[in-house]
Design an enzyme around this catalytic site. Structure first.
Site, PDB file in Angstrom:
ATOM      1  N   ILE A 144      26.326 -93.433 -49.931  1.00  0.00           N
ATOM      2  CA  ILE A 144      26.590 -92.388 -50.920  1.00  0.00           C
ATOM      3  C   ILE A 144      26.956 -93.043 -52.244  1.00  0.00           C
ATOM      4  CG2 ILE A 144      28.936 -92.173 -49.964  1.00  0.00           C
ATOM      5  CD1 ILE A 144      27.006 -89.331 -51.684  1.00  0.00           C
ATOM      6  N   GLU A 148      31.315 -94.410 -60.345  1.00  0.00           N
ATOM      7  CA  GLU A 148      30.870 -95.260 -61.447  1.00  0.00           C
ATOM      8  C   GLU A 148      32.078 -96.016 -62.011  1.00  0.00           C
ATOM      9  OE1 GLU A 148      27.367 -92.101 -62.771  1.00  0.00           O
ATOM     10  OE2 GLU A 148      28.803 -92.807 -64.271  1.00  0.00           O
ATOM     11  N   GLY A 152      35.638 -92.507 -61.051  1.00  0.00           N
ATOM     12  CA  GLY A 152      35.947 -92.685 -59.640  1.00  0.00           C
ATOM     13  C   GLY A 152      36.420 -91.366 -59.063  1.00  0.00           C
ATOM     14  N   TYR A 254      29.633 -79.521 -56.357  1.00  0.00           N
ATOM     15  CA  TYR A 254      30.252 -78.725 -55.302  1.00  0.00           C
ATOM     16  C   TYR A 254      29.873 -79.261 -53.926  1.00  0.00           C
ATOM     17  CZ  TYR A 254      30.803 -75.972 -59.483  1.00  0.00           C
ATOM     18  OH  TYR A 254      31.117 -75.589 -60.760  1.00  0.00           O
ATOM     19  N   GLU A 263      35.106 -86.562 -45.443  1.00  0.00           N
ATOM     20  CA  GLU A 263      35.477 -87.955 -45.681  1.00  0.00           C
ATOM     21  C   GLU A 263      36.981 -88.146 -45.552  1.00  0.00           C
ATOM     22  OE1 GLU A 263      35.280 -91.307 -49.277  1.00  0.00           O
ATOM     23  OE2 GLU A 263      33.939 -89.564 -49.312  1.00  0.00           O
ATOM     24  N   GLN A 357      55.814-108.091 -41.936  1.00  0.00           N
ATOM     25  CA  GLN A 357      57.165-108.639 -42.100  1.00  0.00           C
ATOM     26  C   GLN A 357      57.719-109.131 -40.765  1.00  0.00           C
ATOM     27  OE1 GLN A 357      58.733-109.043 -44.932  1.00  0.00           O
ATOM     28  NE2 GLN A 357      60.812-109.548 -44.258  1.00  0.00           N
ATOM     29  N   HIS A 359      56.036-110.238 -38.307  1.00  0.00           N
ATOM     30  CA  HIS A 359      55.304-111.437 -37.897  1.00  0.00           C
ATOM     31  C   HIS A 359      55.813-112.691 -38.614  1.00  0.00           C
ATOM     32  CE1 HIS A 359      52.302-108.780 -36.034  1.00  0.00           C
ATOM     33  NE2 HIS A 359      51.743-109.845 -35.504  1.00  0.00           N
ATOM     34  N   GLY A 360      56.611-112.503 -39.658  1.00  0.00           N
ATOM     35  CA  GLY A 360      57.099-113.651 -40.408  1.00  0.00           C
ATOM     36  C   GLY A 360      55.969-114.405 -41.085  1.00  0.00           C
TER      37      GLY A 360
END
Length: 398
Positions: A144, A148, A152, A254, A263, A357, A359-360
């Site tokens: 689709i 541009e 957006g 439309y 979407e 965070q 996971h360090g």
């Protein structure tokens, strides 16, 4: 406050974090979800890291998904689809996103729910017969092309033009950030057909074959979604036949807004799936990572943080399923869908960053799933309507 005052729940082998099924999930949808789950486990996860490095998804993957019936769930059985409705899109998006690979998920959903649906919703019988069977089989990959550089979320501001010239339309302009546009086959292009009209008026949609003379594509290098191809498109005197017009002339805006609803439901599903996967990865990590004399899971602050993230993710997921159910019943749900698009990606940001965070330093390293998921998640507050625009849509309806 003593953060270890309460005894930690036992450390058990990590299991998939599976949120409870909402009541609206039918047996048919559960069976479809299980089939998608098997496909992801067996045919996506073993190869997705290679796709990330290559920057593309091999075409046989789309054809395989077509064989399994995954690409036609929003299309009529007359053309090979199953027409399962908005709830199917929500379930499909959530399960694809549980792969943990946002690029794969986005590329498939752009094909199934964000571009080809335009043909199903407003195409002529001839257009449907010509294009939909190959799209549903995965032989034609669809895209689709609305956004541009200067238009957006502000779709009404697009500048690409299409002028009638005898039995053809001639398209000139450019598009930016278009998924599936570099390796894909078919574009749904939005262009202004009445240059004198203001704003949303005077925009039309066209079915444009990607290999036509005058179309150029430049592949873009992205922060995340690495295995989905994203391109800038140029149109210089691109001639398409008169019957390439999709839907009513000057009413394309439309149509775009209508398909945006689907979407945004899909994005709600993506956020639900990615949140669950991030929490799953993190549960596995904190139950095995040894620190302060035992697993990180023994630290009450860690457990409470994950519990709060899981609670917020569950709330956003429930809202997304509610909106999808309203859409499936044919009810006006613009407010609810806008709420989903505003809330779910913001919750996802909190989830993936909170999980990183925990996971360090390991979570900051390239090659770890949570690092990839943080990069992939970032676009979701922007694409499909920025959070701020969605909140304005909610405010209009308060």
């Amino acid at each position: 406050m003593n953060m270890q005052a309460r005894e930690a729940p036992p450390v058990s082998p990590a299991e998939p974090f599976r949120p409870a099924d909402p009541p609206c999930l039918t047996e048919e949808l559960r069976l479809m979800r299980d089939q998608v789950r098997r496909f992801v486990d067996q045919e996506v996860l073993p190869h997705a890291d290679a796709w990330e490095k290559e920057g593309k998804i091999p075409r046989p993957v789309f054809r395989r998904m077509g064989e399994l019936g995954f690409l036609g769930m929003r299309h009529s059985p007359d053309y090979g689809g199953t027409d399962m409705g908005p709830l199917a899109s929500m379930v499909f998006a959530e399960e694809l996103a549980r792969s943990g690979y946002g690029g794969f998920t986005s590329s498939v959903l752009v094909h199934t729910d964000m571009s080809a649906c335009h043909i199903t919703l407003r195409g002529t019988p001839e257009q449907k017969a010509k294009y939909l069977p190959a799209i549903i089989r995965g032989e034609t990959v669809c895209s689709i092309a609305v956004t541009e550089a200067d238009a957006g979320s502000d779709v009404a501001g697009l500048r690409t033009r299409a002028a009638r010239d005898g039995d053809h339309w001639v398209i000139n302009g450019s598009k930016m950030f278009i998924t599936n546009a570099f390796y894909g086959d078919l574009l749904i292009v939005a262009a202004r057909t009445d240059p004198g009209a203001k704003g949303s008026r005077g925009i039309s949609l066209f079915i444009v074959e990607r290999n036509l003379p005058g179309i150029t594509a430049t592949k873009l290098d992205k922060h995340g979604w690495l295995c989905s191809d994203t391109a800038e498109l140029g149109f210089v005197d691109v001639r398409v036949p008169a019957d390439a017009l999709l839907g009513e002339e000057n009413r394309g805006f439309y149509g775009i807004m209508e398909t945006f609803q689907n979407e945004r439901i899909c994005i709600g599903g993506i956020c639900a799936g990615e949140s669950a996967k991030a929490i799953e990865f993190t549960l596995d990590y904190v139950k095995t990572r040894q620190a302060f004399g035992g697993p990180l899971w023994n630290q009450q602050g860690v457990r409470l943080k994950l519990a709060l993230l899981a609670s917020k993710a569950a709330a956003a997921r429930q809202l997304a399923y509610h909106a999808a159910e309203l859409a499936s019943l044919g009810q006006d749900c613009i407010r609810e869908v806008s709420m989903v698009k505003a809330l779910a990606p913001e919750v996802l940001q909190e989830v993936v960053h909170g999980c990183l965070q925990l996971h360090g330093g390991t979570g900051y390293m390239r090659g770890t799933p949570i690092e990839r998921m943080v990069r992939d998640a970032r676009i979701l507050t922007i694409g499909g309507g920025a959070t701020e625009v969605m909140l304005e849509e909610v405010a209009k309806r308060m």
